[in-house]
Motif scaffolding. Structure first.
Motif, PDB file in Angstrom:
ATOM      1  N   LEU A 132       0.850  -1.187   0.000  1.00  0.00           N
ATOM      2  CA  LEU A 132       0.000   0.000   0.000  1.00  0.00           C
ATOM      3  C   LEU A 132       0.887   1.238   0.000  1.00  0.00           C
ATOM      4  O   LEU A 132       1.780   1.366   0.839  1.00  0.00           O
ATOM      5  CB  LEU A 132      -0.917  -0.001   1.230  1.00  0.00           C
ATOM      6  CG  LEU A 132      -1.951  -1.132   1.299  1.00  0.00           C
ATOM      7  CD1 LEU A 132      -2.584  -1.193   2.691  1.00  0.00           C
ATOM      8  CD2 LEU A 132      -3.037  -0.937   0.252  1.00  0.00           C
ATOM      9  N   LEU A 133       0.635   2.154  -0.924  1.00  0.00           N
ATOM     10  CA  LEU A 133       1.482   3.335  -1.060  1.00  0.00           C
ATOM     11  C   LEU A 133       1.010   4.519  -0.230  1.00  0.00           C
ATOM     12  O   LEU A 133       1.720   5.510  -0.109  1.00  0.00           O
ATOM     13  CB  LEU A 133       1.566   3.757  -2.538  1.00  0.00           C
ATOM     14  CG  LEU A 133       2.276   2.787  -3.481  1.00  0.00           C
ATOM     15  CD1 LEU A 133       2.377   3.396  -4.871  1.00  0.00           C
ATOM     16  CD2 LEU A 133       3.655   2.401  -2.962  1.00  0.00           C
ATOM     17  N   GLY A 134      -0.200   4.446   0.320  1.00  0.00           N
ATOM     18  CA  GLY A 134      -0.735   5.601   1.045  1.00  0.00           C
ATOM     19  C   GLY A 134      -1.411   6.556   0.082  1.00  0.00           C
ATOM     20  O   GLY A 134      -2.411   6.223  -0.542  1.00  0.00           O
ATOM     21  N   ILE A 135      -0.849   7.745  -0.076  1.00  0.00           N
ATOM     22  CA  ILE A 135      -1.366   8.729  -1.028  1.00  0.00           C
ATOM     23  C   ILE A 135      -0.238   9.058  -1.993  1.00  0.00           C
ATOM     24  O   ILE A 135       0.599   9.927  -1.710  1.00  0.00           O
ATOM     25  CB  ILE A 135      -1.872   9.996  -0.322  1.00  0.00           C
ATOM     26  CG1 ILE A 135      -2.913   9.636   0.748  1.00  0.00           C
ATOM     27  CG2 ILE A 135      -2.476  10.971  -1.333  1.00  0.00           C
ATOM     28  CD1 ILE A 135      -3.450  10.819   1.502  1.00  0.00           C
ATOM     29  N   PRO A 136      -0.173   8.377  -3.133  1.00  0.00           N
ATOM     30  CA  PRO A 136       0.921   8.611  -4.091  1.00  0.00           C
ATOM     31  C   PRO A 136       0.960  10.063  -4.551  1.00  0.00           C
ATOM     32  O   PRO A 136      -0.066  10.684  -4.822  1.00  0.00           O
ATOM     33  CB  PRO A 136       0.557   7.684  -5.267  1.00  0.00           C
ATOM     34  CG  PRO A 136      -0.340   6.651  -4.677  1.00  0.00           C
ATOM     35  CD  PRO A 136      -1.104   7.328  -3.585  1.00  0.00           C
ATOM     36  N   HIS A 180      -2.908   3.225  -2.998  1.00  0.00           N
ATOM     37  CA  HIS A 180      -3.995   3.650  -2.111  1.00  0.00           C
ATOM     38  C   HIS A 180      -3.572   3.353  -0.674  1.00  0.00           C
ATOM     39  O   HIS A 180      -2.538   2.747  -0.433  1.00  0.00           O
ATOM     40  CB  HIS A 180      -5.282   2.898  -2.442  1.00  0.00           C
ATOM     41  CG  HIS A 180      -6.531   3.726  -2.293  1.00  0.00           C
ATOM     42  ND1 HIS A 180      -6.901   4.291  -1.097  1.00  0.00           N
ATOM     43  CD2 HIS A 180      -7.484   4.079  -3.188  1.00  0.00           C
ATOM     44  CE1 HIS A 180      -8.039   4.954  -1.270  1.00  0.00           C
ATOM     45  NE2 HIS A 180      -8.410   4.851  -2.536  1.00  0.00           N
ATOM     46  N   PHE A 181      -4.409   3.783   0.304  1.00  0.00           N
ATOM     47  CA  PHE A 181      -4.081   3.518   1.701  1.00  0.00           C
ATOM     48  C   PHE A 181      -4.872   2.346   2.268  1.00  0.00           C
ATOM     49  O   PHE A 181      -4.679   1.975   3.422  1.00  0.00           O
ATOM     50  CB  PHE A 181      -4.307   4.773   2.561  1.00  0.00           C
ATOM     51  CG  PHE A 181      -5.730   5.253   2.603  1.00  0.00           C
ATOM     52  CD1 PHE A 181      -6.663   4.696   3.465  1.00  0.00           C
ATOM     53  CD2 PHE A 181      -6.132   6.297   1.777  1.00  0.00           C
ATOM     54  CE1 PHE A 181      -7.964   5.151   3.505  1.00  0.00           C
ATOM     55  CE2 PHE A 181      -7.434   6.757   1.812  1.00  0.00           C
ATOM     56  CZ  PHE A 181      -8.353   6.182   2.683  1.00  0.00           C
ATOM     57  N   TYR A 182      -5.769   1.761   1.477  1.00  0.00           N
ATOM     58  CA  TYR A 182      -6.470   0.553   1.909  1.00  0.00           C
ATOM     59  C   TYR A 182      -6.843  -0.269   0.686  1.00  0.00           C
ATOM     60  O   TYR A 182      -6.752   0.199  -0.458  1.00  0.00           O
ATOM     61  CB  TYR A 182      -7.707   0.892   2.745  1.00  0.00           C
ATOM     62  CG  TYR A 182      -8.918   1.336   1.956  1.00  0.00           C
ATOM     63  CD1 TYR A 182      -9.955   0.459   1.669  1.00  0.00           C
ATOM     64  CD2 TYR A 182      -9.036   2.654   1.517  1.00  0.00           C
ATOM     65  CE1 TYR A 182     -11.055   0.874   0.948  1.00  0.00           C
ATOM     66  CE2 TYR A 182     -10.145   3.077   0.814  1.00  0.00           C
ATOM     67  CZ  TYR A 182     -11.154   2.178   0.527  1.00  0.00           C
ATOM     68  OH  TYR A 182     -12.247   2.584  -0.181  1.00  0.00           O
ATOM     69  N   LEU A 222      -8.302  11.898  -5.923  1.00  0.00           N
ATOM     70  CA  LEU A 222      -9.276  10.810  -5.814  1.00  0.00           C
ATOM     71  C   LEU A 222      -9.173  10.108  -4.469  1.00  0.00           C
ATOM     72  O   LEU A 222     -10.185   9.808  -3.821  1.00  0.00           O
ATOM     73  CB  LEU A 222      -9.046   9.807  -6.945  1.00  0.00           C
ATOM     74  CG  LEU A 222      -9.866   8.513  -6.911  1.00  0.00           C
ATOM     75  CD1 LEU A 222     -11.349   8.815  -6.958  1.00  0.00           C
ATOM     76  CD2 LEU A 222      -9.474   7.611  -8.062  1.00  0.00           C
ATOM     77  N   ILE A 223      -7.952   9.859  -4.011  1.00  0.00           N
ATOM     78  CA  ILE A 223      -7.751   9.172  -2.736  1.00  0.00           C
ATOM     79  C   ILE A 223      -8.207  10.049  -1.576  1.00  0.00           C
ATOM     80  O   ILE A 223      -8.795   9.556  -0.602  1.00  0.00           O
ATOM     81  CB  ILE A 223      -6.270   8.762  -2.586  1.00  0.00           C
ATOM     82  CG1 ILE A 223      -5.926   7.703  -3.636  1.00  0.00           C
ATOM     83  CG2 ILE A 223      -5.993   8.218  -1.188  1.00  0.00           C
ATOM     84  CD1 ILE A 223      -4.458   7.317  -3.667  1.00  0.00           C
ATOM     85  N   LEU A 224      -7.951  11.341  -1.666  1.00  0.00           N
ATOM     86  CA  LEU A 224      -8.415  12.245  -0.609  1.00  0.00           C
ATOM     87  C   LEU A 224      -9.939  12.292  -0.545  1.00  0.00           C
ATOM     88  O   LEU A 224     -10.525  12.343   0.545  1.00  0.00           O
ATOM     89  CB  LEU A 224      -7.845  13.650  -0.836  1.00  0.00           C
ATOM     90  CG  LEU A 224      -6.336  13.804  -0.575  1.00  0.00           C
ATOM     91  CD1 LEU A 224      -5.861  15.191  -0.995  1.00  0.00           C
ATOM     92  CD2 LEU A 224      -6.012  13.558   0.902  1.00  0.00           C
ATOM     93  N   ILE A 225     -10.611  12.251  -1.707  1.00  0.00           N
ATOM     94  CA  ILE A 225     -12.070  12.199  -1.729  1.00  0.00           C
ATOM     95  C   ILE A 225     -12.555  10.908  -1.075  1.00  0.00           C
ATOM     96  O   ILE A 225     -13.514  10.905  -0.290  1.00  0.00           O
ATOM     97  CB  ILE A 225     -12.590  12.291  -3.176  1.00  0.00           C
ATOM     98  CG1 ILE A 225     -12.352  13.688  -3.737  1.00  0.00           C
ATOM     99  CG2 ILE A 225     -14.084  11.956  -3.240  1.00  0.00           C
ATOM    100  CD1 ILE A 225     -13.126  14.785  -3.032  1.00  0.00           C
ATOM    101  N   THR A 226     -11.878   9.796  -1.381  1.00  0.00           N
ATOM    102  CA  THR A 226     -12.234   8.518  -0.762  1.00  0.00           C
ATOM    103  C   THR A 226     -12.066   8.575   0.742  1.00  0.00           C
ATOM    104  O   THR A 226     -12.876   8.033   1.495  1.00  0.00           O
ATOM    105  CB  THR A 226     -11.362   7.383  -1.341  1.00  0.00           C
ATOM    106  OG1 THR A 226     -11.501   7.371  -2.760  1.00  0.00           O
ATOM    107  CG2 THR A 226     -11.801   6.031  -0.789  1.00  0.00           C
ATOM    108  N   SER A 227     -11.008   9.244   1.198  1.00  0.00           N
ATOM    109  CA  SER A 227     -10.773   9.338   2.644  1.00  0.00           C
ATOM    110  C   SER A 227     -11.868  10.134   3.333  1.00  0.00           C
ATOM    111  O   SER A 227     -12.207   9.861   4.491  1.00  0.00           O
ATOM    112  CB  SER A 227      -9.404   9.968   2.920  1.00  0.00           C
ATOM    113  OG  SER A 227      -9.389  11.343   2.562  1.00  0.00           O
ATOM    114  N   VAL A 228     -12.434  11.110   2.627  1.00  0.00           N
ATOM    115  CA  VAL A 228     -13.562  11.857   3.188  1.00  0.00           C
ATOM    116  C   VAL A 228     -14.719  10.917   3.467  1.00  0.00           C
ATOM    117  O   VAL A 228     -15.345  10.959   4.532  1.00  0.00           O
ATOM    118  CB  VAL A 228     -13.992  12.992   2.222  1.00  0.00           C
ATOM    119  CG1 VAL A 228     -15.312  13.615   2.675  1.00  0.00           C
ATOM    120  CG2 VAL A 228     -12.909  14.053   2.139  1.00  0.00           C
TER     121      VAL A 228
END
Length: 315
Positions: A17-21, A179-181, A276-282
């Motif tokens: 998992l890369l976290g937030i690339p 992604h982070f998950y 996109l990943i930040l939106i998913t984290s929301v």
């Protein structure tokens, strides 16, 4: 890391998992608000559970549904946040294939469960406002238990295809997940076979789930609004509608980011990955954090019991 990109494998033992690339340099700073949100979510939802359990006067259908929502939020946030923080703080990026599929199942299962509980809360408000004299008879404890069981079974069944579909594909490109998950689409995109079934099921799941649940919620609130507008005075209308504000805020916090995130994942090809990943984290973090705040502030009984608890401790 380069070996992981080139090695062929059909059943990877681990994913990375890369976290937030693209924002690796800011991972530590990003972790601060995420950790704060997780802490608020944990404290807030445990507080809701504690207050409802402690106060016999709150042993009513609405508060039972709130407890179900609190448990769902706790599991939902815990299924992703600890791993995210371990990536940000300790660079612990590896996750086993089985753990990845388990995380995938929990995320999708409890997101469906959260939606189902919001439908149950809408039904609770409908009965309380449109048929108040039949409230206790309609929503008996046995009925609440059956609704909770139905929500759990629906969630568990609808989420099952995700890990099963992900397990059946052959992975021969890379085991690095940007992604982070372990979200379903993020994982199956790594497969080297046609994943149309996974993609179509995911889209069907989101649209049908949101469509069905939003339909029932909309029908409930149409009836609620009709009942409110029939009240004789403006003050009575505002007071009655005020009991629904918390639920409407919770609905908006869940469905808007969920729908936005799902559509961007499938159709937003030009959207930057980190956005996109930040939106998913929301979608993953905000509802579990704000639900106890919304219901704690807007629900008079919970707010009163909470103030009473702190007052008694201070004396």
């Amino acid at each position: 890391m380069s070996d992981l990109n080139t090695t062929d494998f059909s059943n990877p033992s681990t994913f990375i998992l890369l976290g937030i690339p693209g924002l690796e340099a800011a991972h530590i700073w990003i972790s601060i608000p995420f950790c704060a949100m997780y802490t608020i979510a944990m404290l807030g939802n445990f507080t809701i559970l504690f207050i409802v359990k402690r106060e016999p006067s709150l042993h009513e259908p609405m508060y039972y549904f709130l407890c179900m929502l609190a448990i769902t939020d706790l599991v939902m946030s815990t299924s992703t946040l600890p791993k995210m923080l371990s990536i940000f703080w300790f660079n612990s990026r590896e996750i086993s294939f089985s753990a990845c599929l388990t995380q995938m199942y929990f995320v999708h299962c409890f997101s469906v469960m959260e939606s189902g509980i919001l439908v149950a809360l809408a039904f609770d408000r409908y009965v309380a406002i449109c048929n108040p004299l039949r409230y206790s008879k309609t929503l008996k404890n046995s009925v609440v238990a059956k609704i909770g069981l139905a929500v759990m079974l629906r969630s568990g069944i609808l989420a099952l295809p995700y890990p099963f579909l992900a397990r059946r594909w052959a992975y021969c490109r890379t085991n690095i997940i940007p992604h982070f998950y372990c979200g379903h689409i993020a994982v199956v995109k790594l497969a080297c076979t046609d994943i149309s079934i996974s993609s179509y099921y995911g889209l069907f799941h989101v649209l049908s789930l949101i469509g069905v649940d939003v339909f029932f919620i909309a029908v409930s609130y149409i009836q609620i609004l009709r009942a409110i507008f029939r009240l004789p005075t403006k003050g009575a209308r505002l007071k009655t509608f005020g009991t629904c504000i918390s639920h409407l805020c919770a609905i908006s916090a869940l469905y808007i980011p969920d729908l936005f995130s799902s559509l961007i994942q499938r159709f937003g090809h030009n959207v930057p990955l980190h956005f996109l990943i930040l939106i998913t984290s929301v979608y993953q973090l905000v509802p579990p954090m704000i639900h106890p705040i919304i219901y704690g502030v807007r629900t008079k009984q919970i707010r009163g019991r909470l103030l009473q608890l702190f007052t008694n401790k201070g004396t």
